[in-house]
Scaffold this active site. Structure first.
Site, PDB file in Angstrom:
ATOM      1  N   ARG A   1       0.717  -1.017   0.034  1.00  0.00           N
ATOM      2  CA  ARG A   1      -0.091  -0.047   0.071  1.00  0.00           C
ATOM      3  C   ARG A   1       0.805   1.252  -0.044  1.00  0.00           C
ATOM      4  O   ARG A   1       0.907   2.113   0.796  1.00  0.00           O
ATOM      5  CB  ARG A   1      -0.826   0.012   1.287  1.00  0.00           C
ATOM      6  CG  ARG A   1      -2.277   0.753   0.785  1.00  0.00           C
ATOM      7  CD  ARG A   1      -3.463   0.697   1.943  1.00  0.00           C
ATOM      8  NE  ARG A   1      -4.366   1.477   1.500  1.00  0.00           N
ATOM      9  CZ  ARG A   1      -5.660   1.610   1.904  1.00  0.00           C
ATOM     10  NH1 ARG A   1      -5.802   0.770   2.919  1.00  0.00           N
ATOM     11  NH2 ARG A   1      -6.474   2.349   1.789  1.00  0.00           N
ATOM     12  N   CYS A   2       2.037   1.350  -0.976  1.00  0.00           N
ATOM     13  CA  CYS A   2       2.706   2.676  -1.003  1.00  0.00           C
ATOM     14  C   CYS A   2       3.197   2.298  -2.203  1.00  0.00           C
ATOM     15  O   CYS A   2       3.525   1.454  -2.917  1.00  0.00           O
ATOM     16  CB  CYS A   2       3.781   2.399   0.281  1.00  0.00           C
ATOM     17  SG  CYS A   2       5.233   1.723  -0.261  1.00  0.00           S
TER      18      CYS A   2
END
Ligand code: CDP
Length: 787
Positions: free
Chosen positions: A371-372
């Site tokens: 999630r980055c």
């Protein structure tokens, strides 16, 4: 942002309810495990109990004696087809099954094929493997010592050092450090964590020998790329790209963990190919936590050179990146350390130098972007922790310190000293808004009073800059495939539409927001637009959904394709209304004649005419395609403020308040954006206080169940307070920036900064995440604080 469409149309800025939710909340989603085909076989995997060992023998006899067990597949079997190894997305090599040595605890060793999932599991238990242990390499620093055992003996370079990568100017940075008033140095570890999607990974592979076609339903965030890679590695077996169909059905969370290709997928395909039957492989939780790609694991040594007045001048970072036994990171090819060199963050540094060394250890493949956007979380955590430490060290309030050092709003587009061009931003506005919401001065006063009474209260800020939306394709590719994304839109004769995209939603709500983009551009109501993704036979080619790239790339493609349709619609309208195109005005949903608004044609009437009454010489139909190669990334940002109270006796940390002000430019759906921020904040809380994959000195994974790997639940999650500022992207067709990951990226530093802020007066400068009560309790006892 002013709304251009009424709620009945539901374009940008409307909180349209998610079109996908009726099926999800009624349990009617269609996930990989819901795919059940006649005659389907099941595959389960034998895993290594040792982190490093030679395989002396594999005995399958007992397993094969179990009724229903059909085959036991080993690395030697795959070797015959040249399939024992496969490429990783970073161009390294990874074992599908080992031929002679295992490299991590939980590694795939053999596959059992059976008529039933439970029989396959019994077969796994009955396979006996004899191992000869080899000294494992666990600590990445020891891995770099000359006498360390070698993890990858198969490589020409007999070293655990994979690569060195650097950005910035070493000499000018060193000079700035020599000349600075103050130098602050801190070692920071960002531990291994796991995405822990609720749906584990899995697939159903179906080889149709008559049509010579492979269909594979799989949990993939990037189905098109997977198909291309499959064709490249298995082309010699007759699997040409047009003979492969990858379908990514509904996905129960991806977060970067469903970008790579795992051995289980390849094994299921091979088993289907050999048996001619459909084969299902679905991981259980332990398989997932032990062997799927991990994130982070960055050992950072950071230094800041500052002036006594609080101006940050130079940044120097040296990092050791633990990649496990193979570099299976999911970074764009040119950037082995991802976008880590966004690490100057929101601050106007004049000099910076950053270097990263990738290292092999006996652990599972690491380096995915959880999630980055390709290591931006690591970058943000490093700079936001360092900003706080520097402010405290200089005795300056951390908010004042940030406001002093921010890139100024008038400096955009801003070129950072490490080479990025930030598209737009207004950092003071976001921080000041967060300070207003939370009542910052009063909190500082309260903290001072409480400290006087011996109570522990902390306030932590994180003012992050994100970097999302890869391409541009001139800089970004995955295994050579340029990073762009695409949309196909067809308006049917009755004015309804179908739109297909090269991305794949995993819960982000694309069926709703992509429809809103088209509604905005064409004025077709959002409910009349079907959105499809994830089937390589029908969707246009795209690089997939990760790194918050869907809105900046495929979303933009949707807007551009819709504008192409509108251009054609204008020509048809001018023909139908018998006026010059230049005399037409557009408002969402219809063209009208300037000076006579009653003379008009709706988009629905025009669509019908496109199939029934279009101008001579014009092609029939109303459809368009766009492959969008963004001119730049988008740079969302935000300021988060966290307030914690710490119990002196137990070390328990209570997050009293958390205010998150985000800026993702123009918003398509405010409700969905808020949902993304809420989920992201909880996923930022997780590594800050709970999650870590831990290995003992022998490389045993000590956190392979949810009993040991602690996910925060609703009980541990505080009430999130959100707010927005809006600084549109100047280059995105809708002025939008991505939002999917901002909160996960920004939150951990705010929490860590708050805890350290509460303890600074006790001499605490840093506690590595996850900051558990146990760690704080020990810090308090070491500092001699009375219970
Ligand atoms: O690539 P991914 O979908 O994970 O991330 P994203 O592009 O940031 O989008 C996440 C969700 O938020 C999608 O449904 C977007 O359409 C929505 N979004 C929005 O409504 N407005 C924005 N400015 C950005 C995203």
């Amino acid at each position: 942002m002013t709304l251009r469409t009424p709620p009945e149309i539901g374009g940008m800025g409307h909180s349209v309810r998610r079109k996908e939710d009726p099926r999800f909340i009624q349990g009617r989603g269609n996930y990989v495990d819901d795919v059940k085909l006649p005659g389907m076989l099941h595959l389960d995997i034998v895993r290594s109990p040792l982190a490093h060992a030679r395989i002396k023998s594999i005995n399958s006899a007992n397993a094969l004696a179990i009724p229903g067990v059909l085959a036991v597949i080993t690395g030697r079997d795959l070797e015959q087809y040249n399939l024992a190894w496969m490429p990783t997305l970073m161009g390294d090599t990874q074992m599908v099954l080992p031929v002679d040595t295992v490299k991590f605890d939980g590694q795939e060793v053999a596959a059992v094929l059976a008529t039933d999932r439970y029989i396959a599991a019994d077969g796994v238990a009955a396979v006996s493997v004899e191992y000869e242990p080899i000294t494992p390499v666990i600590d990445p620093f020891k891995a770099l010592e000359p006498d360390s055992p070698i993890v990858r003996e198969d490589k020409e370079k007999q070293s655990n050092h994979i690569w060195h990568w650097e950005a910035g100017d070493r000499n000018s940075t060193d000079r700035a450090f020599r000349q600075s008033d103050v130098t602050i140095k801190q070692d920071i570890y960002i531990p291994r964590i796991h995405v822990s999607s609720i749906e584990t990974c899995g697939c159903v592979a179906q080889w149709d020998a008559i049509q010579e076609k492979l269909t594979i339903w799989m949990t993939s965030q990037a189905p098109h790329v997977v198909r291309t890679v499959l064709a490249l590695v298995a082309g010699h077996l007759g699997l040409a790209e047009h003979k492969i169909r990858v379908i990514a059905p509904d996905i129960g969370g991806g977060f970067g963990g469903k970008v790579p290709v795992y051995p289980g997928y390849v094994l299921a395909i091979a088993a289907s190919f050999l048996t001619g039957k459909p084969v299902k492989w679905v991981e259980d939780r332990m398989d997932n936590l032990m062997s799927d790609s991990f994130a982070r694991d960055y050992h950072i040594s950071a230094e800041i050179a500052a002036r006594q007045d609080g101006t940050m001048e130079a940044l120097r970072i040296k990092t050791v990146a633990d990649h496990g036994y193979t570099d299976a990171a999911t970074q764009p090819s040119k950037f082995p350390a991802g976008l880590f060199h966004i690490c100057t963050g929101s601050y106007d540094f004049k000099d910076a130098f950053v270097e990263v060394d990738g290292v092999y250890t006996n652990k599972p493949p690491g380096g995915i972007a959880y999630r980055c956007s390709f290591r931006v979380t690591e970058a943000v955590y490093a700079i936001e922790r360092m900003a706080d430490i520097t402010a405290h060290q200089l005795g300056i309030d951390p908010a004042e310190f940030r406001l002093k050092n921010f890139v100024k709003p008038e400096a955009f587009p801003y070129r950072s000293v490490l080479g990025w061009e930030y598209d737009s931003g207004n950092y003071p506005a976001a921080l000041e808004k967060a300070m207003n919401i939370i009542g910052y001065p009063a909190l500082r006063q309260e903290q001072a009073e409480k400290r006087g009474r011996g109570e522990l209260m902390g306030i932590g800020i994180s003012s992050f800059t994100e970097i999302v939306g890869a391409g541009p394709s001139r800089h970004f590719d995955i295994l050579g495939i340029k990073m762009f994304d695409s949309a196909d839109i067809r308006v049917h004769p009755t004015g309804k539409a179908i739109a297909r995209f090269g991305t794949r939603s995993q819960g982000q709500g694309h069926e709703t927001t992509y429809a809103q983009i088209i509604a905005e551009e064409l004025g077709i109501p959002v409910g009349d637009i079907a959105v499809e993704e994830g089937d390589t036979d029908t969707a246009p080619y795209g690089l997939g959904t990760y790194a918050s790239r869907s809105t900046p790339t495929a979303g933009a493609a949707g807007a551009i394709a819709a504008r192409k349709i509108r251009d054609k619609a204008r020509t048809i309208a001018s023909y139908l209304l018998d006026v010059d195109e230049s005399d037409l005005e557009w408002e969402p949903g219809r063209f009208w004649v300037r000076g006579n608004p009653q003379r008009a044609k709706t988009i629905q009437e025009i669509a019908y005419a496109a199939y029934t009454d279009h101008p001579a010489g014009m092609e029939a139909g109303l459809e368009a395609h766009s492959s969008y190669d963004p001119p730049n990334l988008t740079y969302p940002f935000g300021s988060y403020i966290c307030v914690v109270d710490i119990d002196k006796g137990t070390g328990e940390i209570k997050i009293r308040r958390f205010v998150a002000v985000d800026d993702c430019g123009n918003i398509i759906n405010p409700m969905i954006v808020e949902g993304q921020v809420h989920g992201g904040l909880t996923m930022g809380l997780a590594p800050a206080m709970f999650e870590e994959i831990v290995y003992d000195e022998n490389g045993n994974n000590l956190t392979s169940t949810f009993m040991d790997y602690l996910l925060p639940t609703a009980v541990e999650t505080p009430v999130w307070e959100t707010g927005q500022t809006c600084t549109p992207s100047p280059h995105h067709p809708l002025g939008a920036k991505g939002i999917g990951e901002s909160a996960t990226v920004g939150a951990p530093a705010a929490i860590a900064n708050a805890v350290v802020d509460a303890l600074w007066h006790l001499g605490v400068r840093n506690i590595d995440i996850p900051i558990t009560s146990a760690k704080v309790w020990k810090v308090l006892r070491d500092a001699g604080v009375d219970e």
